[in-house]
Design a protein around this motif. Structure first.
Motif, short mmCIF file in Angstrom:
data_model
loop_
_atom_site.label_atom_id
_atom_site.label_comp_id
_atom_site.label_asym_id
_atom_site.label_seq_id
_atom_site.Cartn_x
_atom_site.Cartn_y
_atom_site.Cartn_z
N LYS A 1 29.38 37.12 34.12
CA LYS A 1 29.39 37.72 36.07
C LYS A 1 31.15 37.56 36.38
O LYS A 1 31.18 38.77 36.37
N GLY A 2 31.64 36.57 36.61
CA GLY A 2 32.76 36.87 36.90
C GLY A 2 34.28 37.64 36.12
O GLY A 2 35.00 38.22 36.80
N THR B 1 54.84 52.83 59.98
CA THR B 1 54.09 54.06 61.00
C THR B 1 55.48 53.73 62.58
O THR B 1 56.34 53.39 62.35
N ILE C 1 46.64 49.77 43.80
CA ILE C 1 46.92 49.89 45.29
C ILE C 1 48.26 49.51 45.49
O ILE C 1 49.27 49.25 46.38
N GLU D 1 33.44 41.55 36.20
CA GLU D 1 34.17 42.09 37.87
C GLU D 1 35.68 42.11 37.26
O GLU D 1 35.84 42.93 37.59
N THR D 2 36.64 41.70 36.33
CA THR D 2 37.73 41.93 36.56
C THR D 2 38.26 42.36 35.62
O THR D 2 38.79 43.08 35.87
N GLY E 1 27.56 32.70 35.02
CA GLY E 1 28.34 32.70 36.24
C GLY E 1 30.11 33.61 36.14
O GLY E 1 30.43 34.18 35.95
N ILE E 2 30.17 32.66 34.90
CA ILE E 2 31.43 33.14 34.55
C ILE E 2 31.98 34.44 34.27
O ILE E 2 32.40 35.19 33.66
N ALA F 1 54.21 52.97 65.07
CA ALA F 1 54.55 51.51 65.77
C ALA F 1 55.79 50.90 64.97
O ALA F 1 55.94 49.40 65.67
N ALA F 2 56.69 50.84 64.21
CA ALA F 2 57.34 49.72 63.85
C ALA F 2 58.33 49.50 64.56
O ALA F 2 59.12 50.39 65.40
N ARG F 3 59.07 48.02 64.21
CA ARG F 3 59.79 47.77 64.92
C ARG F 3 60.83 46.30 63.63
O ARG F 3 59.99 46.00 63.27
N ASN G 1 37.27 46.48 37.16
CA ASN G 1 38.87 45.98 37.83
C ASN G 1 39.68 46.71 36.78
O ASN G 1 40.91 47.46 37.53
N ASP H 1 41.80 53.48 44.10
CA ASP H 1 41.60 52.52 45.42
C ASP H 1 41.64 51.51 44.24
O ASP H 1 41.35 49.79 45.01
#
Lengths: 408, 188
Positions: B12-13, B44, B32, B16-17, B9-10, B46-48, B20, B29
């Motif tokens: 596998k993790g 946007t 970011i 994944e890192t 499991g470690i 609507a910003a305020r 990325n 993507d």
């Protein structure tokens, strides 16, 4: 001492390895009270430690007075109120509409569900019925809120466990996408102040539904990634399984709600029980845990996010056109008829309720909030006793508290 | 299910890192982050941030749409608006006699940007700004905005909220046309 952990979804691998539960876990609660001299000082080698309110793991200004025997917790007293800001009294002194932005600040992760709970209560009192489109918008925003709350909760939980940075960064990357949606809809990332009595404040901006659809479509990919990263991780399993077990009877007796309760195996979800709004139209399952330990609480949140994605897909597909506010709703000079009402929703943390007594004036006579994370905190001592200090940190993390809501 | 290798499991993790980490060099993507002071995301519509007072025409004192009706002052949840109504009517941008605020202060250290003043204003006089870099070293003076600092031309409003401003202008001119077609009797 070894316990079998088999029923929890996706943990078969770990249980097959027979990872032993941490020593002392699952053991009966320590009933030893610390020995004190007549003047109140501790005797022996017990140590009284004040954890917080600036402790990085306490999720805000929360303090725990723990009495330790070595590393083991013998007594724990939660101390809160550091963030008390008189929310309920302010609510009695401002107009009904004026309390709406204050509800954003209750549970500042989920301002939209807070708005909904308050709007729902006042609508019950005033007899307003939001139009179809507003109901759909409410479901969409509430489920997005659930996603971003759970995603940040699992990030924080793993941070507490010592997985510094990586899971939290992944979680916040996803949360940011949802907050961008909130910003383009409501103008604010966190203090949305979006719902109104009888509807919503403004209609969806052009292109919002497509953006939301895209974010929802991409979300399961992130969940898969997150699970590959962590759910089978042996360190996570060893740290969480069998830790902080909350028995079913205690959970019910202490009126625990939300993912905490469901992790203990009680099938109680207000979206199913009350079917407020239009939740009767969506098909979703309520994930339940078996052991009520920290791992179950973690897993329940992951599974709930998968169900929320399903609700969102259906809601985004079916949302009709039309008005977003009940024509009977009044913005200025809103005075509901005298009466008393309790409204509740399933917020991401549990049952969020508002209790309002109206005497016909522009502001409520009595205004009370039933905060889920405050009531979920009441069993903290029961589930922490006998565990190590490092486990107390993750047990607290798995309860999912927000001090804005606990202290009000 | 057969027992997986301890530590699988470690790994596998970690894979994944690694995906990325290396992916961030090639895929947009996966990277970011926005380097804030150098790069900025577009705001946007609507910003305020904080309220401003809109005026028509060129003269900020004459053209204020605000008629000092005090609704926003009453409805403001944290009570950060302070208005003193003028005692005499003065001609506004269209030449109509109106009351105007003699004092209009907003304490933006108290304001919580909830936009309720904007919603309750029946004259479309108060609107939300989108300025957000407002930090100052001064704790009191510069955070208390006076009438002159709050007054912003209608063109500025069009610049920050184009769609909303167009709608407001359309319904204001429609109201004006209606008022011209059927003039209300003047109060005696």
């Amino acid at each position: 001492m070894t316990q079998a952990y088999v029923e929890t979804p996706r943990s078969e691998g770990a249980s097959a390895q027979g990872i032993p539960a941490p020593e002392g876990a699952g053991a009966p609660n320590y009933t030893v009270t610390p020995k004190r001299a007549p003047d109140g000082t501790l005797q022996g080698d017990l140590l009284e430690v004040s954890m917080g309110p600036q402790h990085p793991s306490t999720h805000g200004v929360f303090r725990m007075d723990v009495v330790l025997d070595g590393e083991r917790v013998m007594k724990l007293k939660p101390v809160f109120g550091y963030l008390h800001r008189n929310h309920e009294k302010i609510g009695e002194n401002t107009t009904y509409l004026g309390s709406m932005p204050y509800t954003d600040r209750l549970d500042y992760f989920c301002s939209l569900t807070n708005n909904w709970a308050y709007a729902l209560t006042v609508e019950k009192l005033a007899g307003l019925q939001p139009p179809e489109r507003a109901e759909y918008i409410r479901v969409i925003t509430a489920e997005l809120t659930r996603l971003q709350n759970h995603v940040s909760l699992v990030g924080f939980l793993l941070q507490d466990m010592g997985a510094m940075g990586t899971p939290l960064m992944y979680a916040f990357r996803e949360r940011e996408r949802i907050l961008d949606l909130f910003e383009s809809l409501t103008g604010a990332r966190m203090m949305c102040n979006y719902m109104r009595f009888g509807g919503c404040r403004c209609d969806l901006p052009p292109g919002w539904l497509e953006q939301a659809q895209q974010a929802v479509n991409e979300f399961p990919r992130f969940l898969d990634e997150f699970e590959a990263l962590l759910s089978g991780n042996e360190i996570l399993l060893a740290r969480t399984q069998g830790v902080g077990v909350l028995p079913r009877e205690l959970a019910v007796n202490a009126s625990i709600t939300g993912p905490m309760l469901r992790a203990s195996g009680v099938n109680y979800d207000i979206r199913k029980v009350d079917q407020y709004g239009i939740y009767d139209r969506f098909k979703f399952r309520v994930p339940l845990g078996d052991h009520g330990d920290v791992y179950d609480r973690y897993m329940i949140r992951i599974l709930e996010m998968r169900e929320s994605v399903g609700i969102l897909q259906a809601a985004l597909r079916d949302i009709p056109a039309g008005p977003i506010v009940d024509p009977k709703a009044k913005l200025r000079g809103f005075r509901p008829k005298p009466g008393e009402v309790y409204g509740r929703i399933e917020s991401p943390k549990g049952e969020l309720g508002f209790y309002i007594i109206s005497n016909g004036s522009p502001n409520p006579y009595r205004y009370r909030v039933r905060p889920p994370s405050f009531i979920n905190l009441t069993i903290l001592e029961d589930i922490c006793l006998g565990h190590h200090v490092a486990d107390v940190v993750i047990i607290l993390g798995s309860v999912d508290i927000v001090m804005g809501e606990v202290d009000r | 299910m057969s027992a997986p290798l301890l530590g699988q499991g470690i790994f596998k993790g970690l894979a994944e890192t690694a995906r990325n980490f290396f992916g961030s060099y090639v895929k947009k993507d996966r990277l970011i982050t926005v380097q804030y002071p150098e790069e900025r995301l577009p705001q946007t519509e609507a910003a305020r941030s904080f309220p401003v007072l809109v005026y028509d025409g060129d003269d900020w004192q004459k053209g204020l749409r605000c008629v000092a009706c005090l609704i926003c002052e009453k409805e403001c949840p944290p009570q950060c608006i302070y208005i003193v109504k003028d005692t005499v009517r003065k001609p506004d941008a269209a030449g109509k006699l109106q009351f105007q605020p003699r004092v209009f202060d907003i304490d933006i250290s108290v304001c919580m940007s909830c936009q309720i003043c904007v919603e309750v204003c029946p004259f479309d006089a108060i609107k939300m700004d989108v300025q957000y870099e407002l930090s100052t070293g001064d704790r009191f003076g510069t955070l208390l905005l006076r009438k002159q600092q709050l007054a912003k031309p209608n063109q500025y409003y069009h610049q920050i909220h184009p769609t909303e401003a167009a709608e407001v202008d359309a319904h204001l001119s429609a109201d004006k046309a209606k008022a011209k077609a059927a003039p209300t009797p003047k109060p005696a």
